[in-house]
Design an enzyme around this catalytic site. Structure first.
Site, PDB file in Angstrom:
ATOM      1  N   ASP A 102       0.830  -1.198   0.000  1.00 43.62           N
ATOM      2  CA  ASP A 102       0.000   0.000   0.000  1.00 43.62           C
ATOM      3  C   ASP A 102       0.868   1.253   0.000  1.00 43.62           C
ATOM      4  OD1 ASP A 102      -2.280   1.533   0.005  1.00 43.62           O
ATOM      5  OD2 ASP A 102      -2.467   1.561   2.175  1.00 43.62           O
ATOM      6  N   CYS A 132     -22.614  -7.218 -13.872  1.00 44.51           N
ATOM      7  CA  CYS A 132     -22.865  -6.699 -12.519  1.00 44.51           C
ATOM      8  C   CYS A 132     -22.400  -5.245 -12.407  1.00 44.51           C
ATOM      9  CB  CYS A 132     -22.121  -7.565 -11.508  1.00 44.51           C
ATOM     10  SG  CYS A 132     -22.258  -6.981  -9.810  1.00 44.51           S
ATOM     11  N   CYS A 152     -21.619  -2.574  -7.114  1.00 46.43           N
ATOM     12  CA  CYS A 152     -20.766  -1.661  -6.341  1.00 46.43           C
ATOM     13  C   CYS A 152     -21.012  -0.211  -6.740  1.00 46.43           C
ATOM     14  CB  CYS A 152     -19.289  -2.028  -6.506  1.00 46.43           C
ATOM     15  SG  CYS A 152     -18.746  -2.141  -8.215  1.00 46.43           S
ATOM     16  N   CYS A 179     -22.705   2.592  -3.868  1.00 44.37           N
ATOM     17  CA  CYS A 179     -21.814   3.609  -3.288  1.00 44.37           C
ATOM     18  C   CYS A 179     -22.621   4.818  -2.803  1.00 44.37           C
ATOM     19  CB  CYS A 179     -20.777   4.054  -4.332  1.00 44.37           C
ATOM     20  SG  CYS A 179     -19.745   5.382  -3.692  1.00 44.37           S
ATOM     21  N   CYS A 235     -14.719   2.759   4.477  1.00 44.15           N
ATOM     22  CA  CYS A 235     -16.026   2.300   3.989  1.00 44.15           C
ATOM     23  C   CYS A 235     -15.814   0.982   3.259  1.00 44.15           C
ATOM     24  CB  CYS A 235     -16.599   3.360   3.040  1.00 44.15           C
ATOM     25  SG  CYS A 235     -18.046   2.833   2.099  1.00 44.15           S
ATOM     26  N   CYS A 264     -18.836  -0.990  -1.125  1.00 45.55           N
ATOM     27  CA  CYS A 264     -18.700  -1.544  -2.477  1.00 45.55           C
ATOM     28  C   CYS A 264     -18.117  -2.950  -2.453  1.00 45.55           C
ATOM     29  CB  CYS A 264     -17.877  -0.620  -3.377  1.00 45.55           C
ATOM     30  SG  CYS A 264     -16.283  -0.139  -2.716  1.00 45.55           S
ATOM     31  N   CYS A 286     -20.411  -6.887  -3.113  1.00 44.13           N
ATOM     32  CA  CYS A 286     -19.869  -7.635  -4.265  1.00 44.13           C
ATOM     33  C   CYS A 286     -20.140  -9.132  -4.108  1.00 44.13           C
ATOM     34  CB  CYS A 286     -18.364  -7.389  -4.396  1.00 44.13           C
ATOM     35  SG  CYS A 286     -17.622  -8.320  -5.754  1.00 44.13           S
TER      36      CYS A 286
HETATM   37  S1  SF4 Z   1     -16.586  -5.397  -8.393  1.00 43.41           S
HETATM   38 FE1  SF4 Z   1     -18.106  -6.877  -7.612  1.00 43.41          FE
HETATM   39  S2  SF4 Z   1     -19.945  -5.629  -7.258  1.00 43.41           S
HETATM   40 FE2  SF4 Z   1     -18.590  -4.449  -8.611  1.00 43.41          FE
HETATM   41  S3  SF4 Z   1     -19.234  -4.962 -10.689  1.00 43.41           S
HETATM   42 FE3  SF4 Z   1     -17.570  -6.363 -10.184  1.00 43.41          FE
HETATM   43  S4  SF4 Z   1     -18.610  -8.187  -9.396  1.00 43.41           S
HETATM   44 FE4  SF4 Z   1     -20.109  -6.523  -9.310  1.00 43.41          FE
HETATM   45  S1  SF4 Z   2     -15.388   2.699  -0.347  1.00 44.59           S
HETATM   46 FE1  SF4 Z   2     -17.524   3.420  -0.042  1.00 44.59          FE
HETATM   47  S2  SF4 Z   2     -17.492   5.539  -0.733  1.00 44.59           S
HETATM   48 FE2  SF4 Z   2     -15.619   4.587  -1.548  1.00 44.59          FE
HETATM   49  S3  SF4 Z   2     -16.182   3.861  -3.572  1.00 44.59           S
HETATM   50 FE3  SF4 Z   2     -16.582   2.156  -2.175  1.00 44.59          FE
HETATM   51  S4  SF4 Z   2     -18.749   2.367  -1.593  1.00 44.59           S
HETATM   52 FE4  SF4 Z   2     -18.079   4.309  -2.488  1.00 44.59          FE
END
Ligand code: SF4
Ligand code: SF4
Length: 363
Positions: A146, A203, A206, A210, A253, A256, A260
């Site tokens: 990271d 899909c 996510c 958000c 957060c 997303c 999934c």
């Molecule tokens: S990352 Fe996961 S939730 Fe997002 S489009 Fe791909 S399969 Fe779907």
């Molecule tokens: S971490 Fe939360 S705010 Fe950031 S992109 Fe994913 S769902 Fe959106």
């Protein structure tokens, strides 16, 4: 150093085995040609999507040129380590969702509930490098996890550890996305592994889930809108228009990722470092807001959360406590907690508290 292709094949197999012994779920190898990423990286920076994360821009195209970062680099050993705390039950996704709906709950991203993963990953990658050194003698390398100068999702994708999901994180067919990434850049021409193909298909869960619409399009994230950025990276006041969208998330957060479908395969951590500490998976806003700076520093010792400091911690909690007004306007313990810090020495904290109190009708 190994002299033949056979030696290198054997060494690559040994590295993968050692990696698993060190707690990594998987270790694979990629070449370091990221030329195809230079234009998209520049476009992302030019659009300003990195916000205040100046370190993203300051490394420039070195990020897409690992050999400029560490001279002599020809390969990346890319590793992933699962981090879902081992005590999390099979219903963890439903429980996380329920916490999101509870206005008193302080939601902290799962990855931050245990020890600081940077230290864990770097130390284990360093141990892996030492084992390689024990086998082949001195070689050139540097470990990262990271770390801003390295495009680690791209390297991991090249190595076949997964594909970049539409939310921009890496997804693995066997392990979902709740894992950390790290890499060793090396000057040994190990055989490379094939990349993984994408499996998001039609899909877009996510993107839809958000809360801040930070995912502008598949694979395109405006970090300035992302709650992880707003609660962790952003040093100053959280923009007023973004505050209501943050809900009760006080550090990062996971929305997303939790939504999934691939995360029904998410694996538990095999190292104890990511076990939850200080009940961070079940804590309430009022309880955490009461921590003094000394308590915050002591309890968050060894945690990634300590990096944001007590002032930003209170800022984030004040936003969450203000947002509680949507479901629990005027809730007495929340209002009392906010009032108790109304004279806080930080102007930023005071301003967020006043914003929260106004939502509760308590000014
Ligand atoms: S990352 Fe996961 S939730 Fe997002 S489009 Fe791909 S399969 Fe779907
Ligand atoms: S971490 Fe939360 S705010 Fe950031 S992109 Fe994913 S769902 Fe959106």
């Amino acid at each position: 150093m190994p002299a033949t292709v056979t030696d290198l094949d054997t060494l690559a197999r040994s590295i993968k085995l050692w990696g698993r012994e060190l707690g990594f779920a998987e270790v694979r190898i990629a070449d370091v040609d990221l030329a195809h990423m230079e234009a998209p990286l520049q476009a992302w920076l030019d659009a300003g999507y990195h916000g205040e994360m100046d370190y993203m821009a300051s490394h420039g195209m070195k990020r897409a040129r690992p050999a400029e970062l560490v001279p002599g680099t020809v390969r990346a050993i890319s590793a992933r380590m699962n981090y879902l705390p081992s005590a999390m039950g099979d219903d963890w996704r439903a429980r996380e969702k329920a916490r999101d709906e509870d206005p008193s709950a302080a939601v902290i991203s799962v990855y931050a509930r245990g020890r600081d993963y940077h230290k864990v990953m770097r130390s284990r990658l360093q141990q892996l490098a030492e084992r390689i050194k024990g086998e082949i003698g001195d070689f050139g390398y540097r470990v990262f996890s990271d770390s801003a100068p390295v495009m680690e999702v791209e390297l991991a994708q090249k190595a076949g550890l997964g594909w970049r999901g539409k939310h921009t994180l890496l997804i693995n067919r066997q392990g979902g996305s709740f894992f950390f990434l790290g890499e060793i850049l090396i000057d040994v021409p190990l055989p490379v592994d094939p990349p993984e193909t994408p499996h998001c298909g039609q899909c877009s869960a996510c993107i839809q889930v958000c809360p801040t619409q930070a995912i502008l399009a598949p694979h395109k994230l405006d970090a300035r809108r992302c709650i992880s950025y707003l609660t962790i990276e952003l040093k100053g006041a959280i923009p007023v228009e973004m505050r209501p969208l943050i809900g009760n998330k006080v550090y990062g957060c996971d929305d997303c990722q939790t939504i999934c479908p691939w995360n029904k395969f998410a694996q538990r951590a095999v190292v104890p470092d990511f076990d939850e500490r200080h009940s961070l998976g079940s804590a309430g806003m009022v309880e955490l807001f009461a921590w003094t700076e000394e308590e915050f520093n002591r309890r968050m010792e060894g945690s990634a959360i300590r990096r944001i400091g007590h002032e930003r911690w209170l800022r984030n909690l004040a936003v969450g406590m203000g947002n509680a007004a949507v479901k629990a306007r005027g809730q007495s313990d929340i209002v009392a907690a906010l009032l108790s810090r109304r004279e806080h020495p930080s102007a930023m904290v005071r301003e967020h508290i006043e914003w929260a109190l106004a939502l509760h009708g308590a000014v």
